[in-house]
Design an enzyme around this catalytic site. Structure first.
Site, PDB file in Angstrom:
ATOM      1  N   LYS A 113       0.824  -1.204   0.000  1.00 46.54           N
ATOM      2  CA  LYS A 113       0.000   0.000   0.000  1.00 46.54           C
ATOM      3  C   LYS A 113       0.866   1.264   0.000  1.00 46.54           C
ATOM      4  O   LYS A 113       0.675   2.176  -0.810  1.00 46.54           O
ATOM      5  CB  LYS A 113      -0.948   0.010   1.204  1.00 46.54           C
ATOM      6  CG  LYS A 113      -1.886   1.220   1.229  1.00 46.54           C
ATOM      7  CD  LYS A 113      -2.762   1.240   2.469  1.00 46.54           C
ATOM      8  CE  LYS A 113      -3.824   0.178   2.426  1.00 46.54           C
ATOM      9  NZ  LYS A 113      -4.811   0.312   3.514  1.00 46.54           N
ATOM     10  N   GLU A 143      10.061  -5.772   4.137  1.00 45.27           N
ATOM     11  CA  GLU A 143      10.211  -7.090   3.535  1.00 45.27           C
ATOM     12  C   GLU A 143       9.870  -7.055   2.043  1.00 45.27           C
ATOM     13  O   GLU A 143      10.602  -7.598   1.213  1.00 45.27           O
ATOM     14  CB  GLU A 143       9.311  -8.113   4.238  1.00 45.27           C
ATOM     15  CG  GLU A 143       9.663  -8.357   5.698  1.00 45.27           C
ATOM     16  CD  GLU A 143       8.867  -7.460   6.650  1.00 45.27           C
ATOM     17  OE1 GLU A 143       8.755  -7.831   7.830  1.00 45.27           O
ATOM     18  OE2 GLU A 143       8.378  -6.406   6.196  1.00 45.27           O
ATOM     19  N   GLY A 173      -5.325  -4.834   5.180  1.00 44.31           N
ATOM     20  CA  GLY A 173      -4.551  -5.835   4.447  1.00 44.31           C
ATOM     21  C   GLY A 173      -5.165  -7.212   4.474  1.00 44.31           C
ATOM     22  O   GLY A 173      -5.236  -7.902   3.450  1.00 44.31           O
ATOM     23  N   ARG A 174      -5.655  -7.645   5.631  1.00 40.81           N
ATOM     24  CA  ARG A 174      -6.206  -9.004   5.750  1.00 40.81           C
ATOM     25  C   ARG A 174      -7.612  -9.098   5.175  1.00 40.81           C
ATOM     26  O   ARG A 174      -8.189 -10.193   5.153  1.00 40.81           O
ATOM     27  CB  ARG A 174      -6.191  -9.433   7.215  1.00 40.81           C
ATOM     28  CG  ARG A 174      -6.918  -8.516   8.180  1.00 40.81           C
ATOM     29  CD  ARG A 174      -6.588  -8.886   9.626  1.00 40.81           C
ATOM     30  NE  ARG A 174      -7.164  -7.988  10.612  1.00 40.81           N
ATOM     31  CZ  ARG A 174      -6.616  -6.848  11.004  1.00 40.81           C
ATOM     32  NH1 ARG A 174      -5.471  -6.443  10.472  1.00 40.81           N
ATOM     33  NH2 ARG A 174      -7.182  -6.105  11.940  1.00 40.81           N
ATOM     34  N   GLU A 217      -4.988 -11.499  13.940  1.00 44.19           N
ATOM     35  CA  GLU A 217      -4.601 -10.094  13.825  1.00 44.19           C
ATOM     36  C   GLU A 217      -5.788  -9.189  14.125  1.00 44.19           C
ATOM     37  O   GLU A 217      -5.625  -8.073  14.616  1.00 44.19           O
ATOM     38  CB  GLU A 217      -4.046  -9.803  12.424  1.00 44.19           C
ATOM     39  CG  GLU A 217      -3.281  -8.484  12.326  1.00 44.19           C
ATOM     40  CD  GLU A 217      -2.519  -8.347  11.025  1.00 44.19           C
ATOM     41  OE1 GLU A 217      -1.330  -8.735  10.990  1.00 44.19           O
ATOM     42  OE2 GLU A 217      -3.103  -7.857  10.042  1.00 44.19           O
ATOM     43  N   HIS A 263      -3.305 -38.026  10.638  1.00 46.83           N
ATOM     44  CA  HIS A 263      -2.131 -38.850  10.896  1.00 46.83           C
ATOM     45  C   HIS A 263      -1.009 -38.047  11.541  1.00 46.83           C
ATOM     46  O   HIS A 263       0.144 -38.478  11.522  1.00 46.83           O
ATOM     47  CB  HIS A 263      -1.665 -39.497   9.590  1.00 46.83           C
ATOM     48  CG  HIS A 263      -2.667 -40.448   9.025  1.00 46.83           C
ATOM     49  ND1 HIS A 263      -2.656 -41.794   9.322  1.00 46.83           N
ATOM     50  CD2 HIS A 263      -3.751 -40.248   8.229  1.00 46.83           C
ATOM     51  CE1 HIS A 263      -3.670 -42.388   8.696  1.00 46.83           C
ATOM     52  NE2 HIS A 263      -4.351 -41.465   8.037  1.00 46.83           N
ATOM     53  N   LYS A 319       8.562  -4.349  14.159  1.00 47.67           N
ATOM     54  CA  LYS A 319       9.095  -3.709  12.958  1.00 47.67           C
ATOM     55  C   LYS A 319      10.027  -2.558  13.319  1.00 47.67           C
ATOM     56  O   LYS A 319      11.107  -2.395  12.741  1.00 47.67           O
ATOM     57  CB  LYS A 319       7.952  -3.171  12.088  1.00 47.67           C
ATOM     58  CG  LYS A 319       7.121  -4.212  11.385  1.00 47.67           C
ATOM     59  CD  LYS A 319       6.079  -3.510  10.530  1.00 47.67           C
ATOM     60  CE  LYS A 319       5.193  -4.479   9.783  1.00 47.67           C
ATOM     61  NZ  LYS A 319       4.178  -3.768   8.960  1.00 47.67           N
TER      62      LYS A 319
END
Length: 550
Positions: free
Chosen positions: A208, A214, A269-270, A355, A386, A506
């Site tokens: 954005k 990152e 964002g999510r 979040e 399993h 951050k």
């Protein structure tokens, strides 16, 4: 009139007392006393069949939970969100992911602008670009068509696109290769591009602000990789596009701003996978299928907004989560999709749920005095059976489970699908009813291992069943969980749309980067543990890798 704090509301007090009674009940008893329980405790809407009968609930439970929703103003807060009011209070923003999937002929004025018109203008630009890539009309720097698309983002700019691509891979254009890079660990980028031809590779940089460390670190490496392979900085303009709002930084990077696809502050964002963040999804499955996915989102939005509580899928899913978390004390939720295409869905839900509601203060800033934000996790069935199902069945921690299954496989092959789906129903049955000592003896079990084989049961689960996994169904499913998270957050009186807890790490990391890179002696001003770790890291780095490491 201000409502009392959550734990002082009449419904909360009544539910607390009611839970003490329900903790003494067993699902065997509840089903035994009501032959219609399995058919009564289900809701069918928009192509989803939701069976919640295997929860430790009665009619009284549901009535009290509905009362709690009313006393907590869930419906009023829902109306405010859909109207574009600033329900993200800590950031003073509207929360309008629901506007991303409104039909083109709708209208929603927020802060003086018709956001629906803006959304569809971007969607139309996305569709044009997606078609150019899919048909080969878009040509790279050497006039070769694009065959590889690499999405670079992190958080919601990665989890949504990669989950959607994997979920809808059946509908994707198979002569295109899609890769997703999120981790700043160089390995993620290096392995993603190792076998790609730069002449046929497009990078989508999703950020954005165009400032996420990152993402921009990976984007810079992608830029360098491209130039090294094609030998010309001008190639960047034909091999990079951006999903961002920062035109100046996009242009400085070398991306033509006409190839920048914007979104808005009111898209978290999510909650952004159906915005321009979904550009890679649209390229993969095509605009028509992408619009079908949006229609699924919108159908669930309308259902959530207009359906009474007792038949409202997100309301029920959210209220049951509150019941299990706050009154029965279950601290996590397992999400087990019995469809390989949904193997990234639990990871997507981790960000969406944790979040959003991993918060310790109320909207007014007061410390909460109750539990919020259960831990969401999961794996596809039958693989999980399993690995960790042993703990779910016989461990000392009760984990409520959401099972997700489909009537029809997109890849029918012999008896595979019936075997797969038999496990959905059998696992839910086993969790609920278990196996008693008496039953085992009746079956002739060896007394030496009898107690090892007992399963107490009484472990709650939901089963979500649909016809088949389609773009529309994926939209329905994601929106179902989005609105369930909203319901939980509204009851807990937290801001489900900020994420301040992400920021501190951050900030600290950014301050440490120069300290890690510097080989000259420097006085460190951290705690003794952090100082020692940095010093040791720098020492090893300065001396080079030990031969034993190879």
């Amino acid at each position: 009139m201000t409502s009392p704090p959550l734990t002082q509301r009449p419904a909360w007090i009544a539910l607390t007392a009611h839970a003490q009674t329900m903790k003494t009940r067993h699902l065997r008893e509840l089903f035994g006393a009501d032959a219609t329980r399995g058919s009564r405790y289900h809701v069918e809407a928009e192509g989803l069949y939701f069976d919640f009968s295997k929860n430790l609930i009665t009619d009284e439970t549901l009535s009290l939970l509905s009362q709690l929703a009313r006393e907590s103003g869930v419906e009023e807060r829902r109306t405010a969100m859909f109207a574009g009011q600033h329900v993200n209070e800590s950031e003073d923003r509207a929360v309008l992911h629901v506007a991303l999937r409104l039909p083109k002929d709708a209208s929603l004025i927020v802060d003086g602008a018709d956001v629906v018109a803006e959304v569809h203008a971007v969607l139309e630009r996305m569709a044009t670009f997606a078609d150019q890539i899919r048909t080969g009309a878009w040509r790279g720097h050497t006039n070769r068509p694009i065959k590889n698309v690499v999405n670079i983002g992190i958080g919601g700019s990665d989890l949504g696109p990669v989950m959607a691509y994997e979920a809808l891979r059946h509908y994707s254009q198979r002569d295109l290769t899609f890769r997703f890079v999120s981790n700043v660990d160089a390995t993620d980028f290096v392995e993603a591009v190792r076998d790609l031809d730069a002449q046929e590779t497009l990078f989508i940089i999703s950020s954005k602000t165009f400032g996420t460390v990152e993402t921009l670190t990976n984007a810079a490496s992608a830029r360098q990789w491209l130039i090294e392979h094609l030998g010309d900085e001008a190639a960047v303009a034909k091999h990079f596009v951006a999903v961002s709002t920062n035109a100046a930084k996009v242009a400085a990077f070398g991306i033509d701003v006409t190839n920048m696809f914007e979104f808005w502050d009111w898209v978290g964002g999510r909650y952004s996978m159906e915005s321009a963040i979904g550009l890679s999804t649209m390229i993969a499955i095509g605009p028509a299928h992408f619009y079908e996915m949006l229609a699924g989102f919108h159908a669930m939005d309308e259902h959530f907004l207009n359906t009474p509580v007792q038949g409202n899928l997100p309301m029920l899913l959210g209220l049951l989560a509150v019941w299990n978390r706050n009154f029965l004390g279950f601290s996590s939720v397992g999400v087990m999709p019995y469809d390989r295409y949904l193997h990234r869905f639990p990871a997507y839900l981790q960000q969406l749920t944790m979040e959003s509601n991993g918060k310790h203060v109320t909207l007014s800033g007061d410390r909460v005095t109750y539990e919020t934000g259960p831990i969401y996790w999961g794996e596809p069935g039958t693989n999980g059976q399993h690995s960790f199902y042993q703990l779910i069945h016989q461990g000392t921690t009760v984990v409520p489970v959401d099972f997700i299954g489909f009537v029809n496989s997109l890849n029918p092959l012999g008896e595979h699908h019936d075997i797969l789906m038999s496990n959905v129903f059998a696992q839910a049955q086993a969790l609920a009813f278990g196996k008693t000592e008496e039953e085992l003896r009746h079956e002739g079990a060896d007394e030496r291992v009898l107690k090892h084989r007992v399963m107490e049961g009484n472990r709650p689960s939901n089963v979500i069943l649909a016809n088949e996994l389609s773009p529309r169904l994926l939209g329905l499913l994601v929106a179902l969980y989005e609105h369930s998270v909203f319901v939980q957050g509204a009851i807990w009186d937290v801001d489900s749309f900020d994420q301040w807890g992400v920021e501190l790490g951050k900030q600290l990391a950014a301050a440490m980067i120069p300290e890690l890179a510097n080989t000259a002696p420097v006085e460190l001003a951290h705690d003794s543990s952090t100082n020692a770790l940095i010093t040791h890291y720098r020492s090893l780095k300065q001396n080079g890798r030990n031969d034993d490491d190879h």
